[in-house]
Design an enzyme around this catalytic site. Structure first.
Site, PDB file in Angstrom:
ATOM      1  N   LYS A  82       0.855  -1.317  -0.097  1.00 39.44           N
ATOM      2  CA  LYS A  82       0.077   0.003   0.016  1.00 39.44           C
ATOM      3  C   LYS A  82       0.880   1.233   0.014  1.00 39.44           C
ATOM      4  CE  LYS A  82      -0.406   0.020   5.106  1.00 39.44           C
ATOM      5  NZ  LYS A  82      -1.244   0.267   6.260  1.00 39.44           N
ATOM      6  N   ARG A 126      -9.904  -0.293  15.125  1.00 36.07           N
ATOM      7  CA  ARG A 126     -10.052   0.442  14.003  1.00 36.07           C
ATOM      8  C   ARG A 126     -10.951  -0.213  13.064  1.00 36.07           C
ATOM      9  NH1 ARG A 126      -4.031   1.090  10.800  1.00 36.07           N
ATOM     10  NH2 ARG A 126      -4.618  -1.054  10.232  1.00 36.07           N
ATOM     11  N   TYR A 146      14.245  29.780   6.913  1.00 33.21           N
ATOM     12  CA  TYR A 146      12.888  30.184   7.615  1.00 33.21           C
ATOM     13  C   TYR A 146      13.167  30.329   8.832  1.00 33.21           C
ATOM     14  CZ  TYR A 146      10.532  29.578   3.136  1.00 33.21           C
ATOM     15  OH  TYR A 146      10.017  29.491   1.752  1.00 33.21           O
ATOM     16  N   MET A 151      10.406  23.461   1.676  1.00 30.52           N
ATOM     17  CA  MET A 151       9.721  22.536   0.924  1.00 30.52           C
ATOM     18  C   MET A 151      10.383  21.714  -0.174  1.00 30.52           C
ATOM     19  SD  MET A 151       6.029  23.131  -1.251  1.00 30.52           S
ATOM     20  CE  MET A 151       5.147  23.879   0.081  1.00 30.52           C
TER      21      MET A 151
END
Ligand SMILES: Cc1ncc(COP(=O)(O)O)c(C=O)c1O
Length: 368
Positions: free
Chosen positions: A36, A133, A262, A310
């Protein structure tokens, strides 16, 4: 055009080695490979095909779309969907021969009224033993199984549950889940339900709770060469399949007292050279790693200076002999050394799962 950007090297030979080591460890029990989330960032199609070649016949993904991607790429193995049954996806699941996860009484109702015509739906029934779950509560298993038995057009191929704490040192809770699952199996037996596949073991349980392996194990992380935590035996000589690198694209001389990135949270203590590396958190560099993190160039560890952006990050290269285009190691291994994802995960209070699954779509994946 020359590619300049981050790269993810996926060593499929190592994946295959890990598979055989694991297979050996579990006495050649069949393995349901969990692919997955794009094979935990490694590339679901490539990983599935490599494992199929080695004899893997069972795969698991989360969504129908992930299953369809594998089918369209020519993957033949059985594919179990872990996600909650999507009532609007059943036609598609049948068309692509995907095995459904049935994890509630409502799911059974949907199947009951589903007009399958000539098709039999292959399902795995999921029972919740403590993960809270998906899954029918274990103490309602009898009703769940009886209602499932009443639906003629389903084939109950599998019966399963999922551990919440099998990778922890204290296995009390996992053992109580296993006891509940064993009780559920007794109920199934009483009702003459004999699923071909009974599965409970994820990577943590494979190592910590061998008695939970039943007749197939369901694993992801060990195949990719990572340990699910530091609280499992680590004598299996698996190795990470993924190596993440990025190029230096800019080098600048800066004075002592220069703020970098930043927030200006990093300030140089002396005159030095700073390199800009073209990989950021959108590529999968874990952002909190900037506090203590480093990358490797040859045998040197070079400190990450300031917040990871980013698309880019900065490192202090001092007087290192680095030029434009040189690749630094973010994690994984090269001829000069290794940075383990597990170590990064530990430092930033995360897990290897979070880190590898966060590898974005932008890094170029290179398979060998
Ligand atoms: C239902 C289920 N089974 C098995 C796995 C495989 O887990 P692991 O990668 O720890 O082997 C997962 C992964 O999260 C899962 O959600």
């Amino acid at each position: 055009m020359n590619y300049i950007g981050s790269k993810v090297y996926i060593n499929l030979k190592q994946l295959v080695k890990n598979y055989h080591l694991l297979s050996n460890k579990v006495g050649n029990l069949p393995i349901m490979a969990t692919v997955k989330a794009n094979g935990y960032g490694h590339g679901a199609v490539e990983v599935s095909k490599a494992l199929e070649k080695e004899g893997v016949r069972y795969l698991a993904v989360f969504t129908i779309e992930e299953g369809i991607e594998l089918r369209e790429a020519g993957v033949q193995s059985d594919i179990l969907l872990y996600s909650k049954l999507n009532p609007h996806g059943i036609d598609s699941a049948i068309k692509h021969k995907l095995t459904l996860n049935i994890s509630s009484f409502d799911d059974l109702k949907i199947l009951e009224t589903y007009n399958t015509q000539e098709h039999t739906l292959k399902v795995h029934l999921k029972v919740d033993t403590g993960m809270t779950r998906l899954g029918v509560p274990h103490n309602q298993a009898e009703d769940f199984f009886k209602q499932a038995q009443d639906i003629n057009h389903i084939e109950i191929e599998g019966l399963y549950s999922h551990f919440a704490t099998a990778d922890e040192g204290d296995l009390t809770y996992a053992k109580s889940q296993l006891d509940k699952f064993n009780a559920v199996l007794t109920v199934a037996e009483k009702l003459s339900i004999k699923p071909l596949l009974i599965h409970c073991s994820n990577s943590g349980a494979i190592l910590n709770l061998p008695e939970s392996r039943f007749n197939i194990i369901r694993t992801g992380m060990l195949l990719y060469g990572g340990f699910p935590s530091d609280e499992v035996p680590q004598d299996l000589p698996i190795k990470p399949v993924m190596t993440f690198t990025a190029p230096v694209v800019e080098i600048r001389h800066v004075k002592a007292g220069t703020h970098i990135s930043y927030g200006g949270v990093y300030t140089t203590k002396e005159d030095t050279r700073i390199a800009v590396v073209q990989a950021g958190f959108a590529d999968g560099v874990p952002r909190p790693w900037y506090v203590d993190g480093f990358v490797k160039f040859k045998d040197q560890n070079l400190k990450i200076t300031g917040r990871i952006c980013m698309d880019q990050l900065m490192i202090d290269i001092g007087s290192a002999d680095i030029k434009y285009g040189d690749e630094v190691l973010i994690f994984g291994s090269n001829e000069h050394g290794t940075i383990l994802v597990n170590d990064i995960a530990q430092t930033i209070d995360s897990t290897s799962y979070v880190i590898v699954a966060a590898i974005g779509i932008r890094p170029k994946r290179i398979y060998s």
